[in-house]
Design a protein around this motif. Structure first.
Motif, short mmCIF file in Angstrom:
data_model
loop_
_atom_site.label_atom_id
_atom_site.label_comp_id
_atom_site.label_asym_id
_atom_site.label_seq_id
_atom_site.Cartn_x
_atom_site.Cartn_y
_atom_site.Cartn_z
N PRO A 1 -4.46 9.07 18.29
CA PRO A 1 -4.57 7.61 18.44
C PRO A 1 -4.41 6.92 17.08
O PRO A 1 -4.92 7.39 16.06
CB PRO A 1 -5.98 7.41 19.00
N PRO A 2 -3.69 5.80 17.06
CA PRO A 2 -3.43 5.11 15.80
C PRO A 2 -4.69 4.73 15.01
O PRO A 2 -4.68 4.81 13.78
CB PRO A 2 -2.66 3.86 16.23
N ASP A 3 -5.75 4.34 15.70
CA ASP A 3 -6.97 3.95 14.97
C ASP A 3 -7.60 5.13 14.24
O ASP A 3 -8.10 5.00 13.12
CB ASP A 3 -7.98 3.27 15.89
N ILE A 4 -7.52 6.30 14.84
CA ILE A 4 -8.05 7.50 14.20
C ILE A 4 -7.15 7.90 13.02
O ILE A 4 -7.64 8.25 11.94
CB ILE A 4 -8.20 8.65 15.21
N ALA A 5 -5.85 7.82 13.21
CA ALA A 5 -4.92 8.15 12.13
C ALA A 5 -5.13 7.21 10.94
O ALA A 5 -5.14 7.65 9.78
CB ALA A 5 -3.48 8.06 12.63
N THR A 6 -5.34 5.93 11.21
CA THR A 6 -5.58 4.96 10.14
C THR A 6 -6.87 5.28 9.40
O THR A 6 -6.92 5.23 8.17
CB THR A 6 -5.64 3.53 10.73
N SER A 7 -7.91 5.63 10.14
CA SER A 7 -9.19 5.98 9.53
C SER A 7 -9.08 7.23 8.67
O SER A 7 -9.61 7.26 7.54
CB SER A 7 -10.24 6.18 10.64
N LEU A 8 -8.40 8.24 9.17
CA LEU A 8 -8.23 9.47 8.40
C LEU A 8 -7.39 9.24 7.15
O LEU A 8 -7.69 9.77 6.08
CB LEU A 8 -7.59 10.56 9.27
N ASP B 1 1.96 8.87 2.54
CA ASP B 1 1.36 8.52 3.82
C ASP B 1 1.88 9.50 4.88
O ASP B 1 2.69 10.39 4.57
CB ASP B 1 1.61 7.06 4.18
N ALA B 2 1.45 9.34 6.10
CA ALA B 2 1.81 10.30 7.15
C ALA B 2 3.32 10.43 7.33
O ALA B 2 3.84 11.55 7.44
CB ALA B 2 1.14 9.91 8.47
#
Length: 64
Positions: A2-9, A37-38
């Protein structure tokens, strides 16, 4: 992921990368560092995988 988890990590990893403890640890052992970045990291890994594949084939460790 999920994008929110990826942003947090990503934010957490960037905080570690920017820390003096990490920089001191890496430079003290002779390693350089580059932040990616990713998306940039995925591109880097794709390129590295292709280079390693060519080297392994040339050395006879991998089949064509």
């Amino acid at each position: 992921m999920p994008p929110d988890i990826a942003t947090s990590l990503t934010a957490a990893l960037k905080k570690v990368y920017d820390s003096s403890a990490f920089k001191d640890f890496m430079t003290g052992r002779g390693f350089g560092t580059v932040w990616r970045d990713a998306g940039q990291f995925a591109t880097f890994m794709d390129q590295a995988d292709r280079r390693m594949g060519r080297a392994m084939k040339a050395a006879g460790f991998a089949k064509a």
